[in-house]
Design an enzyme around this catalytic site. Structure first.
Site, short mmCIF file in Angstrom:
data_model
loop_
_atom_site.label_atom_id
_atom_site.label_comp_id
_atom_site.label_asym_id
_atom_site.label_seq_id
_atom_site.Cartn_x
_atom_site.Cartn_y
_atom_site.Cartn_z
N ARG A 50 -37.92 16.10 30.16
CA ARG A 50 -36.92 17.07 29.73
C ARG A 50 -35.71 17.06 30.66
O ARG A 50 -34.57 17.16 30.21
CB ARG A 50 -37.55 18.47 29.66
N TYR A 108 -34.20 16.46 20.44
CA TYR A 108 -35.46 15.79 20.84
C TYR A 108 -35.98 16.28 22.19
O TYR A 108 -35.34 17.04 22.87
CB TYR A 108 -35.38 14.27 20.71
N GLU A 109 -37.21 15.89 22.47
CA GLU A 109 -37.92 16.33 23.69
C GLU A 109 -38.03 17.86 23.74
O GLU A 109 -37.90 18.48 24.79
CB GLU A 109 -37.21 15.78 24.93
N GLY A 110 -38.28 18.47 22.58
CA GLY A 110 -38.33 19.93 22.48
C GLY A 110 -36.96 20.47 22.16
O GLY A 110 -36.05 20.39 22.98
N GLN A 158 -36.92 25.22 24.11
CA GLN A 158 -36.65 25.36 25.55
C GLN A 158 -36.46 26.83 25.92
O GLN A 158 -36.93 27.30 26.96
CB GLN A 158 -35.39 24.58 25.95
#
Lengths: 592, 592
Positions: free
Chosen positions: B292, B433-435, B440
């Site tokens: 992240r 992406y990546e959460g 977040q």
């Protein structure tokens, strides 16, 4: 996920915000009834949804094909255009004496929104034609009007605006295209223009170019620019000396040709003067309020379409659960607080921008139709004041809303097939063309605030304050903090306006320009939420009168949400607007 | 308009914000000197500018070619990748015992920014490999480590993360890919994964897939997910039963393959368990802080690159004149107040995001390297707290800055050839992406604020307050309102944090989630400007010590501008963060 023309919401906004009923009763719109308006909007919405929307993504994928001097639009575009003009849609706002229907700008504005929501690349073409009609009608000789207006009004021919050159973008004083007087009273045009939207295409047989150029003996700067009408096909049926020399490869609106146009490579393009020599820029300004409003409406259209698509997706896509959810399996993501927040902002910003655009359109109508001169002048100044808000705010929020629309889709938003990404790409031109939003802000603070010695802007702020007062008086808990937040924002707008007027009076031009953009946003956000407050008040009245449409409760919730979630930003905006030029780092400091 | 690696600014920020000197002196980074860091960054910057940047636009234009089961990257990519790993760049942060150089995450973070600024599509591949190295190192058997780590650390092989399935995006509990136990202790994997970045390519001979799947007897939900290592090429040299079934047609990063991966269509893909059965999600979480952060750094990279390009254009492009301008002809648009404002925000937001990312990286280093357990725990919690800020804020501002970059270019920004539009397209994946950034924000308020009973977040706020106090004490008029604005924002953050902690304690989950996103922005903007304040203080000290670098004055001006122009928004953000769920319109209200 088809487009649904928001006809009942548009009609509600026209009545609650833009004074449609009063305009009809006052005789401003003869022969018009709200029922007739509704019928027109329904029919336009059907055409947009059924004929234009299906061509939108295929058009984006196919793009344009340059074929020698010709430019081929995507499959289906020429036929759709013919059907669209056959339906009389191009002629809707056109002058009656040239075959138009003479309908109000307000009504056409709603239609323009629908064409653009369904297919912005397609709908861009008639915006330019309508602008050219305004300029020709106001400034051209009777002969030129006779020859061109009817076919432009019907849409049998289209038109273009040729302003930009490589070295002359926001600053037109630098333009070099030249015009030479011919013996027969016509002119010969030589030069290259860039970013000419629909400069060449296969929708119609002829294209009428309006071209800014400079006569050999013209004064320097913008006072030496003349406007010429240069048709692709000359009256005798021969081809004029103008060609599309190239197409731009763009981020979006792939189905709308953006052309480099070459004039006079084979001896000179034949042109006719529009208006007086060296007064070309003034002629262009005539149509600017309308064209800038139309671009603002394109912003509303993109925001509306992106919101609808995101909402449809969010109601279908299921992920996770919420605290409140008691059903089986996963919940629709539209129920998740963070997605609801995004969708609420998208919807609220869109409606606020539409309110501003409708107000501007209604003011333009009054400016052209009101009975007495004073009322026309006041309405024209109000339209002039609101136009930069309509253009810049609507197009800025279009980009923001389209970006949120991608976000609501998650990974699917980044994949082109869902369509969310296309709005994000298409919308990005809107803050740039027809005067960048920075230029709009400068126009607002330097030319619009001083109108009638500041009385025009003060009258507008008084109207916003009146909306806030009416909300507060209702003391309805469904309104939440709408009243206080709107009053607070109005106060900030009032103070920032006084600061701007004082700075102008004192000649502190740099300070005024440094704060122009945050000032415009402060003004528009406050004006926009006031529009929503007017809608909330009308919705409350409708509910009290026994109407049961759930849209009324939604309008109240929307106004409240926008005040509570978005008017907070007016504090920072007011500060930035009045910080002065000294608060901006020097250009040199940015380079290290 | 070539990329210039901002090495001296990075180094300054590492020292003034992220405590590089103290870390070196305290023995956290053995064998490292600031001079050595500078040399590494210079070399990385040269490689990025000379080898990666030239492939960026050609790669965007060429895109990818699927050739049967193979995926061909654009011309030049395979060679550049080989040169990049030959230079040791992939191994920079890797564990020494597996051939890595063991350099601090802080140093690698700066390098990751440079690879991505020059060519984000290229640089995305190693981010996934580095994440996989973390997961394998922490959880895999000695045998698997022995077999895979060395080649992943060197970059001879790359890796992928296989989480998402069509029905399982943000909610992984819904995933269906299944794993069956084989007699030899391996597993057979069956299922389809989507959005697999660099799932297939021609840069390396082998690709190591980390795949989340479910065993037949696994519990429902996220506690029944296991992690498997599934190589494209099996140890005996034969092809495993995994293929790329398709490529996505995306808005941006056209040179980075986004694959649909099919496992087990011919009997089952052979996989090895990583960690324990049913503990796969925990294994994935191990590497999430790093991954992240890396995506946040991609945001900084896009923002930096877009800022540089806009600045270069604005210094070259001439239009109009300013009041102050006395030169001949037109002035560079970088001198116009409105353009300066845009460029100042672009530069300031970029530096603020970089400061947060560097702080996060330094905390991760301390979490892994500090001498005593308490210090490691505190540093790990600080990194955990800052990670959602680093990811979400940096990527949100990347989109905003890239959009401003288009705007600064005017019409040229909408034309693909200038490159500004590519950043606007590429950057748009980062908040997803990546959460997603919504995830977040939820992570921040529900999992990070409660760390150590709220002591972790309170310590962070105390650090910000200390920066504000130091600025105020200087009483330097060049700082303008930096001190008071930062103090005010800190107070708002403090109050909103207390509100969040109370709401969590009272179980008002809905209220917490409704305010999560504005709270994250409030926190990050305040934290980011505090980083700039620390830089301004260090710059002032350097000037006082006789240094004459004009960058020091620019740092002071930047901190002041950001406080005065951007901290105002914290008022509205604090209100929205603490408005509660009742302030959000219901999902039903959005649909009418």
């Amino acid at each position: 996920m088809a487009y649904r023309a928001p006809v009942s919401q548009m009609l509600f906004s026209m009545r609650a915000v833009a004074g449609l009923d009063a305009a009809i009763e006052g005789g401003l719109y003869p022969d018009l009834t709200t029922q007739l308006v509704a019928q027109i909007l329904e029919a336009a919405g059907d055409f947009a949804a059924e004929r234009l929307e299906p061509l939108n993504r295929p058009g984006d994928l196919a793009g344009l094909r340059k074929d020698g001097a010709a430019v081929r639009t995507p499959d289906g575009f020429p036929k759709a255009y013919q059907d669209w003009i056959s339906g009389g849609w191009n002629a809707l706002p056109g002058p009656v004496e040239h075959g138009g229907q003479g309908l109000p700008i307000l009504v056409n504005t709603a239609c323009v929104e629908m064409w653009n929501a369904a297919n912005m690349a397609f709908a861009l073409c008639p915006i330019l034609t309508m602008g050219a009609i305004d300029a020709i009608e106001a400034h051209a000789s009777p002969d030129l009007k006779e020859r061109y207006l009817e076919k432009l009004v019907s849409g049998e021919w289209t038109a273009t605006m040729n302003l930009t050159e490589p070295q002359a973008g926001s600053d037109l004083s630098a333009l070099r295209t030249r015009a030479e007087r011919a013996d027969d009273g016509t002119y010969r045009i030589f030069g290259q223009k860039i970013y000419i939207t629909f400069g060449e295409h296969d929708l119609t047989d002829n294209i009428v170019h309006l071209v800014l150029a400079r006569l050999p003996d013209a004064p320097h700067g913008t006072r030496g620019i003349s406007l010429f009408l240069v048709p692709k096909i000359l009256p005798d049926g021969s081809r004029n000396d103008v060609v599309c020399a190239g197409l731009e490869h763009k981020l979006g609106i792939h189905a709308a040709p953006t052309c480099t146009m070459s004039y006079g490579e084979a001896g000179g393009a034949v042109g006719w003067l529009v208006g007086e020599e060296n007064r070309g820029l003034a002629c262009m300004f005539t149509m600017m309020n309308n064209a800038r409003l139309a671009v603002g409406v394109q912003g509303v259209a993109m925001a509306e379409r992106a919101t609808q698509r995101a909402l449809d997706y969010a109601r279908e896509r299921r992920q996770g659960r919420t605290v409140a959810y008691t059903g089986q399996g996963m919940v629709a993501i539209a129920e998740h607080a963070d997605v609801r927040r995004m969708l609420s902002s998208m919807r609220g910003l869109t409606e606020a921008a539409r309110g501003i655009c409708f107000l501007t359109a209604a003011s333009l109508d009054a400016a052209g139709r009101a009975g007495d001169v004073e009322a026309r002048k006041a309405a024209f100044e109000r339209a002039s004041l609101l136009t930069p808000l309509a253009k810049a705010f609507s197009t800025d929020i279009a980009v923001e809303v389209a970006s949120l629309g991608v976000q609501v889709h998650g990974g699917m938003g980044f994949v082109e097939e869902t369509g969310a990404a296309q709005y994000y790409r298409d919308a990005r031109i809107l803050p740039i063309y027809e005067g960048t939003n920075g230029i709009q802000a400068i126009d607002l603070v330097t030319r619009k605030l001083p109108l009638s010695g500041g009385a025009t802007v003060r009258a507008e702020i008084a109207r916003i304050r009146a909306s806030a007062t009416r909300v507060t008086k209702e003391a309805d808990e469904r309104f939440g903090a709408l009243g206080p937040r709107l009053r607070e924002a109005t106060m900030r707008l009032d103070e920032a306006t006084a600061w701007m007027l004082a700075a102008l009076a004192e000649g502190r031009q740099d300070d005024v320009l440094a704060g122009a953009t945050p000032y415009l946003r402060l003004f528009a956000m406050t004006r926009g939420v006031a529009c929503l407050a007017d809608e909330a008040l009308a919705a409350k009245a409708a509910l009290a009168a026994g109407e049961t449409d759930p849209a009324h409760e939604a309008r109240i919730a929307r106004a409240r949400y926008m005040a509570e979630a978005h008017l907070g930003e007016t504090e920072g905006l007011a500060r930035s607007a009045t910080a002065g030029a000294a608060a901006l780092p020097a250009a040199d400091a940015l380079a290290v």
